[in-house]
Design a protein around this motif. Structure first.
Motif, PDB file in Angstrom:
ATOM      1  N   LEU A  77       5.806  -7.192   1.281  1.00  0.00           N
ATOM      2  CA  LEU A  77       4.824  -6.714   0.304  1.00  0.00           C
ATOM      3  C   LEU A  77       4.487  -7.818  -0.702  1.00  0.00           C
ATOM      4  CD1 LEU A  77       6.137  -3.102  -0.356  1.00  0.00           C
ATOM      5  CD2 LEU A  77       4.041  -3.760   0.846  1.00  0.00           C
ATOM      6  N   GLY A  78       5.501  -8.566  -1.128  1.00  0.00           N
ATOM      7  CA  GLY A  78       5.273  -9.683  -2.036  1.00  0.00           C
ATOM      8  C   GLY A  78       4.395 -10.739  -1.403  1.00  0.00           C
ATOM      9  N   PRO A  92      -2.858  -4.255  -8.145  1.00  0.00           N
ATOM     10  CA  PRO A  92      -1.582  -3.585  -8.440  1.00  0.00           C
ATOM     11  C   PRO A  92      -1.602  -2.151  -7.916  1.00  0.00           C
ATOM     12  CG  PRO A  92      -2.431  -4.717 -10.375  1.00  0.00           C
ATOM     13  CD  PRO A  92      -3.527  -4.730  -9.349  1.00  0.00           C
ATOM     14  N   LYS A  93      -0.489  -1.725  -7.316  1.00  0.00           N
ATOM     15  CA  LYS A  93      -0.411  -0.395  -6.706  1.00  0.00           C
ATOM     16  C   LYS A  93       0.868   0.310  -7.126  1.00  0.00           C
ATOM     17  CE  LYS A  93      -3.062  -1.790  -2.688  1.00  0.00           C
ATOM     18  NZ  LYS A  93      -3.107  -3.218  -2.678  1.00  0.00           N
ATOM     19  N   THR A  94       0.855   1.629  -7.000  1.00  0.00           N
ATOM     20  CA  THR A  94       2.037   2.434  -7.266  1.00  0.00           C
ATOM     21  C   THR A  94       2.926   2.407  -6.031  1.00  0.00           C
ATOM     22  OG1 THR A  94       1.072   4.472  -6.397  1.00  0.00           O
ATOM     23  CG2 THR A  94       0.685   3.994  -8.738  1.00  0.00           C
ATOM     24  N   LYS A  95       4.074   3.078  -6.118  1.00  0.00           N
ATOM     25  CA  LYS A  95       4.977   3.163  -4.959  1.00  0.00           C
ATOM     26  C   LYS A  95       4.311   3.865  -3.787  1.00  0.00           C
ATOM     27  CE  LYS A  95       9.291   3.005  -7.473  1.00  0.00           C
ATOM     28  NZ  LYS A  95      10.556   3.655  -7.767  1.00  0.00           N
ATOM     29  N   ASN A  96       3.323   4.722  -4.073  1.00  0.00           N
ATOM     30  CA  ASN A  96       2.606   5.453  -3.020  1.00  0.00           C
ATOM     31  C   ASN A  96       1.379   4.709  -2.528  1.00  0.00           C
ATOM     32  OD1 ASN A  96       4.438   7.568  -3.287  1.00  0.00           O
ATOM     33  ND2 ASN A  96       3.212   8.530  -4.898  1.00  0.00           N
TER      34      ASN A  96
END
Length: 179
Positions: A77-78, A92-96
């Motif tokens: 993901l990084g 930027p995104k949330t865990k979902n």
């Protein structure tokens, strides 16, 4: 993770463990499963030995298979974030995986992380090792294969522990106050 990979010049891209799973693995009626015993007739990784006297040197075919990360998902993901930054902006995104806020433009992201375009370009020259794990091995049942893959995941992560605060302070070479 993207910020960590970008700004930490001593970052380490550890081995990413991936599972190779062709579509037939999840189809118990496929010809690669023995109808009577429920055991796989072949291993899910197509391996071609290159040197006759050396068994474990060869080429694997991952062209028409699903490959998923068993260990190393956060690093992936990084790295995906780094590619977004390189393309011009990061989302930027949330865990979902929902958008968290407005995208951050490349120059702003680099400035926030005290980095340059050169720092970003250098990351793409680094090496990442990948270890391939077959989703099923010849002779296993589907249940045995799933149990083996889960066991590998647990074995890798069971003993991984975060350093306690004191260890982090003692070992952190980036924290001037701690040094």
């Amino acid at each position: 993770m993207t910020s960590y990979l970008l700004r930490n010049k001593y970052r380490k891209f550890g081995t990413i463990l991936v599972v190779v799973s062709p579509k037939w693995v999840n189809d118990p009626n496929h010809e690669n499963w023995d109808k009577k015993t429920g055991r796989a007739k072949k291993t899910s990784i197509e391996f071609q030995q290159l040197i006759p006297l050396i068994e474990n040197v060869g080429v694997i075919d991952v062209g028409a298979v699903n490959v998923y990360a068993l260990d190393g998902q956060h690093r992936l993901l990084g790295m995906r974030g780094l590619k977004e930054v390189d393309a011009g902006r990061i989302f930027p995104k949330t865990k979902n995986n929902e958008p968290k806020k407005e995208p951050i433009e490349k120059e702003q992201f680099l400035q926030l992380n005290n980095c340059t375009n050169s720092d970003l370009a250098d990351i793409f020259d680094e090496t990442v090792t990948v270890e391939y794990l077959p989703a099923v091995i010849e002779g296993e049942t589907m249940q045995e294969a799933k149990r083996r893959v889960r066991s590998v995941f647990v074995a890798i992560n069971k003993n991984a522990k975060k350093p306690v605060a004191g260890e982090t302070i003692i070992l952190d070479e980036d924290d001037g106050f701690a040094i």
